[in-house]
Design an enzyme around this catalytic site. Structure first.
Site, PDB file in Angstrom:
ATOM      1  N   GLY A   1       4.499  -1.254  -4.808  1.00  0.00           N
ATOM      2  CA  GLY A   1       5.392  -2.404  -4.641  1.00  0.00           C
ATOM      3  C   GLY A   1       5.866  -2.801  -6.027  1.00  0.00           C
ATOM      4  O   GLY A   1       5.062  -2.851  -6.980  1.00  0.00           O
TER       5      GLY A   1
ATOM      6  N   ASP B   1       6.765  12.484 -13.247  1.00  0.00           N
ATOM      7  CA  ASP B   1       6.927  11.580 -12.098  1.00  0.00           C
ATOM      8  C   ASP B   1       7.485  10.251 -12.633  1.00  0.00           C
ATOM      9  O   ASP B   1       6.788   9.541 -13.347  1.00  0.00           O
ATOM     10  CB  ASP B   1       5.551  11.359 -11.436  1.00  0.00           C
ATOM     11  CG  ASP B   1       5.603  10.400 -10.252  1.00  0.00           C
ATOM     12  OD1 ASP B   1       6.713   9.934  -9.911  1.00  0.00           O
ATOM     13  OD2 ASP B   1       4.546  10.108  -9.676  1.00  0.00           O
TER      14      ASP B   1
ATOM     15  N   ASN C   1      18.987  -0.886 -13.577  1.00  0.00           N
ATOM     16  CA  ASN C   1      19.189   0.486 -14.023  1.00  0.00           C
ATOM     17  C   ASN C   1      20.695   0.772 -13.954  1.00  0.00           C
ATOM     18  O   ASN C   1      21.485  -0.078 -13.541  1.00  0.00           O
ATOM     19  CB  ASN C   1      18.312   1.482 -13.243  1.00  0.00           C
ATOM     20  CG  ASN C   1      18.718   1.623 -11.783  1.00  0.00           C
ATOM     21  OD1 ASN C   1      19.831   1.260 -11.397  1.00  0.00           O
ATOM     22  ND2 ASN C   1      17.815   2.160 -10.980  1.00  0.00           N
TER      23      ASN C   1
ATOM     24  N   ASP D   1       9.582  -0.300 -13.393  1.00  0.00           N
ATOM     25  CA  ASP D   1       8.714  -1.486 -13.239  1.00  0.00           C
ATOM     26  C   ASP D   1       7.840  -1.672 -14.476  1.00  0.00           C
ATOM     27  O   ASP D   1       7.624  -2.799 -14.938  1.00  0.00           O
ATOM     28  CB  ASP D   1       7.807  -1.337 -12.010  1.00  0.00           C
ATOM     29  CG  ASP D   1       8.600  -1.141 -10.724  1.00  0.00           C
ATOM     30  OD1 ASP D   1       9.787  -1.527 -10.690  1.00  0.00           O
ATOM     31  OD2 ASP D   1       8.021  -0.610  -9.753  1.00  0.00           O
TER      32      ASP D   1
ATOM     33  N   GLY E   1       1.658   8.799  -9.970  1.00  0.00           N
ATOM     34  CA  GLY E   1       1.092   7.593  -9.368  1.00  0.00           C
ATOM     35  C   GLY E   1       1.894   6.359  -9.720  1.00  0.00           C
ATOM     36  O   GLY E   1       2.908   6.444 -10.421  1.00  0.00           O
TER      37      GLY E   1
ATOM     38  N   GLY F   1      17.353   5.648 -18.152  1.00  0.00           N
ATOM     39  CA  GLY F   1      16.517   6.843 -17.987  1.00  0.00           C
ATOM     40  C   GLY F   1      16.200   7.483 -19.327  1.00  0.00           C
ATOM     41  O   GLY F   1      15.713   6.815 -20.251  1.00  0.00           O
ATOM     42  N   ALA F   2      16.483   8.781 -19.439  1.00  0.00           N
ATOM     43  CA  ALA F   2      16.174   9.542 -20.659  1.00  0.00           C
ATOM     44  C   ALA F   2      16.971   9.061 -21.867  1.00  0.00           C
ATOM     45  O   ALA F   2      16.699   9.470 -22.995  1.00  0.00           O
ATOM     46  CB  ALA F   2      16.429  11.019 -20.419  1.00  0.00           C
TER      47      ALA F   2
ATOM     48  N   GLY G   1       6.736  -5.586  -7.244  1.00  0.00           N
ATOM     49  CA  GLY G   1       6.111  -6.806  -7.754  1.00  0.00           C
ATOM     50  C   GLY G   1       4.739  -6.519  -8.343  1.00  0.00           C
ATOM     51  O   GLY G   1       4.444  -6.890  -9.488  1.00  0.00           O
TER      52      GLY G   1
ATOM     53  N   ALA H   1       0.885  -1.160   0.000  1.00  0.00           N
ATOM     54  CA  ALA H   1       0.000   0.000   0.000  1.00  0.00           C
ATOM     55  C   ALA H   1       0.926   1.214   0.000  1.00  0.00           C
ATOM     56  O   ALA H   1       1.800   1.323   0.867  1.00  0.00           O
ATOM     57  CB  ALA H   1      -0.862  -0.014   1.254  1.00  0.00           C
TER      58      ALA H   1
HETATM   59  P1  ADP Z   1      14.590   3.392 -12.761  1.00  0.00           P
HETATM   60  O1  ADP Z   1      13.398   4.313 -12.790  1.00  0.00           O
HETATM   61  O2  ADP Z   1      14.262   1.993 -12.406  1.00  0.00           O
HETATM   62  O3  ADP Z   1      15.771   3.944 -12.035  1.00  0.00           O
HETATM   63  P2  ADP Z   1      15.387   4.363 -15.379  1.00  0.00           P
HETATM   64  O4  ADP Z   1      15.522   5.741 -14.805  1.00  0.00           O
HETATM   65  O5  ADP Z   1      16.519   3.858 -16.185  1.00  0.00           O
HETATM   66  O6  ADP Z   1      15.068   3.264 -14.290  1.00  0.00           O
HETATM   67  O7  ADP Z   1      14.067   4.368 -16.285  1.00  0.00           O
HETATM   68  C1  ADP Z   1      13.488   3.165 -16.762  1.00  0.00           C
HETATM   69  C2  ADP Z   1      12.969   3.381 -18.165  1.00  0.00           C
HETATM   70  O8  ADP Z   1      11.968   4.418 -18.152  1.00  0.00           O
HETATM   71  C3  ADP Z   1      13.999   3.856 -19.174  1.00  0.00           C
HETATM   72  O9  ADP Z   1      14.710   2.773 -19.741  1.00  0.00           O
HETATM   73  C4  ADP Z   1      13.121   4.565 -20.200  1.00  0.00           C
HETATM   74  O10 ADP Z   1      12.502   3.623 -21.047  1.00  0.00           O
HETATM   75  C5  ADP Z   1      12.037   5.203 -19.326  1.00  0.00           C
HETATM   76  N1  ADP Z   1      12.404   6.585 -18.936  1.00  0.00           N
HETATM   77  C6  ADP Z   1      12.891   7.009 -17.748  1.00  0.00           C
HETATM   78  N2  ADP Z   1      13.134   8.341 -17.761  1.00  0.00           N
HETATM   79  C7  ADP Z   1      12.773   8.767 -18.993  1.00  0.00           C
HETATM   80  C8  ADP Z   1      12.768  10.044 -19.648  1.00  0.00           C
HETATM   81  N3  ADP Z   1      13.200  11.156 -19.035  1.00  0.00           N
HETATM   82  N4  ADP Z   1      12.331  10.095 -20.928  1.00  0.00           N
HETATM   83  C9  ADP Z   1      11.880   9.000 -21.589  1.00  0.00           C
HETATM   84  N5  ADP Z   1      11.861   7.763 -21.011  1.00  0.00           N
HETATM   85  C10 ADP Z   1      12.298   7.649 -19.748  1.00  0.00           C
END
Ligand code: ADP
EC number: 2.7.1.15
Length: 290
Positions: free
Chosen positions: A38, A233, A179, A239, A274, A207-208, A40, A11
């Site tokens: 979570g 967010d 990551n 996940d 969310g 990430g980006a 999972g 939760a």
């Molecule tokens: P975590 O959130 O687990 O640390 P990441 O930050 O690598 O992992 O993000 C997971 C995935 O989410 C990335 O591989 C990408 O596909 C997407 N993502 C995260 N941030 C961005 C962003 N700024 N722009 C576009 N896609 C994103």
């Protein structure tokens, strides 16, 4: 085919506060909301929304029937979610006006999974199914061992990172998702760069910058760029990525195609506030224009 996901159910209790409370301080929250979270549960919802048949293996407390019901509403098979004596896992999340947060996590029922229950769930499995897990429950090594013995594809998201937890399951894995921070931590812990890990497919989310896939059998490495979005967010993006990736592979997609779909779903997720309740579905992903 079926994805058996051994995973946490939490939760997420989110409290809006004027500032983050200090030691000894009592502070009134201006609002409170409860959502399903979570890692999972998030991955089960993502994989189900990506069109997969998902059996969630986990546990909630007596207070967690709503969480189980919500997973069911999202299309997840909840027959192997046990009711434990412990409280449902929960995260108490304080968020201030600047968007900074502090999180207090109580694993509760997520650490009370029974190996017998996992074995029972896997009795339904075939060698064409997938066993997915993360690092927020107990019995991970036992569960992965049972699934491996039955010939399932074993997929693991090494989050939250724990060197010992990863080391004990590494030899069983077919797919490892990390990551960039976790990839660096694993390299420090094992002394092995990602392309030398004893796992056939290693995926590093960036990430980006999207993600990188390394097939350690062939030495093939491929970068798949992210979609251009303005994130609001990033909670649950990783996940969502893993859930869509595993669902794509389960449906027989080639890795590069499954990764492109996972990037797309995760990008949409970063534009929403969310967790489990706002994970996109296959239609959102197909309709998205970037
Ligand atoms: P975590 O959130 O687990 O640390 P990441 O930050 O690598 O992992 O993000 C997971 C995935 O989410 C990335 O591989 C990408 O596909 C997407 N993502 C995260 N941030 C961005 C962003 N700024 N722009 C576009 N896609 C994103």
């Amino acid at each position: 085919m079926t994805i058996f996901n051994l995973g946490s159910i939490n939760a997420d209790l989110v409290y809006r506060v004027p500032h983050l409370p200090g030691a000894g301080e009592t502070l009134a929250a201006t609002s409170m909301s409860r959502g399903l979270g979570g890692k999972g549960a998030n991955m089960s919802v993502a994989a189900a929304r990506a069109g997969a048949h998902v059996v969630h293996i986990g546990a909630v407390g007596e207070d967690g029937q709503w969480a189980s019901n919500r997973l069911l509403e999202y299309g997840v098979d909840t027959r192997h979610i046990a009711v434990a004596a412990e409280a449902t896992g929960h995260a108490i999340i304080a968020v201030d006006d600047a968007g900074e947060n502090t999180i207090l996590l109580h694993p509760g029922a997520n650490w009370a999974l029974s190996e017998t229950e996992i074995d029972l769930a896997l009795e339904l499995s075939t060698a064409r199914d997938t066993f997915l897990f993360q690092n927020e429950t107990n019995a991970q090594r036992a569960g992965a061992g049972m699934a491996s013995a039955r010939g399932l594809r074993i997929a693991y998201a090494a989050a939250p990172f724990g060197a010992e937890a990863v080391a004990e399951v590494l030899p069983l894995l077919d797919l490892l998702v990390l990551n960039a921070v976790e990839a660096a931590q694993l390299e420090t812990a094992t002394g092995l760069p990602p392309d030398a890990l004893p796992v056939r497919d290693v995926v590093i989310t960036l990430g980006a910058d999207g993600c990188r896939w390394i097939n350690t059998d062939t030495g093939h490495a491929q970068d798949i760029p992210a979609l251009p979005v303005t994130p609001v967010d990033t909670t649950g993006a990783g996940d969502t990525f893993t859930g869509f990736l595993v669902a794509g592979l389960d449906r027989g997609m080639p890795m590069a195609q499954a990764l492109a779909q996972a990037n797309r779903a995760a990008a949409i997720m970063t534009t929403r506030h969310g967790t489990a309740d706002v994970i996109p579905d296959l239609k959102d992903v197909q309709d998205s224009r970037f």
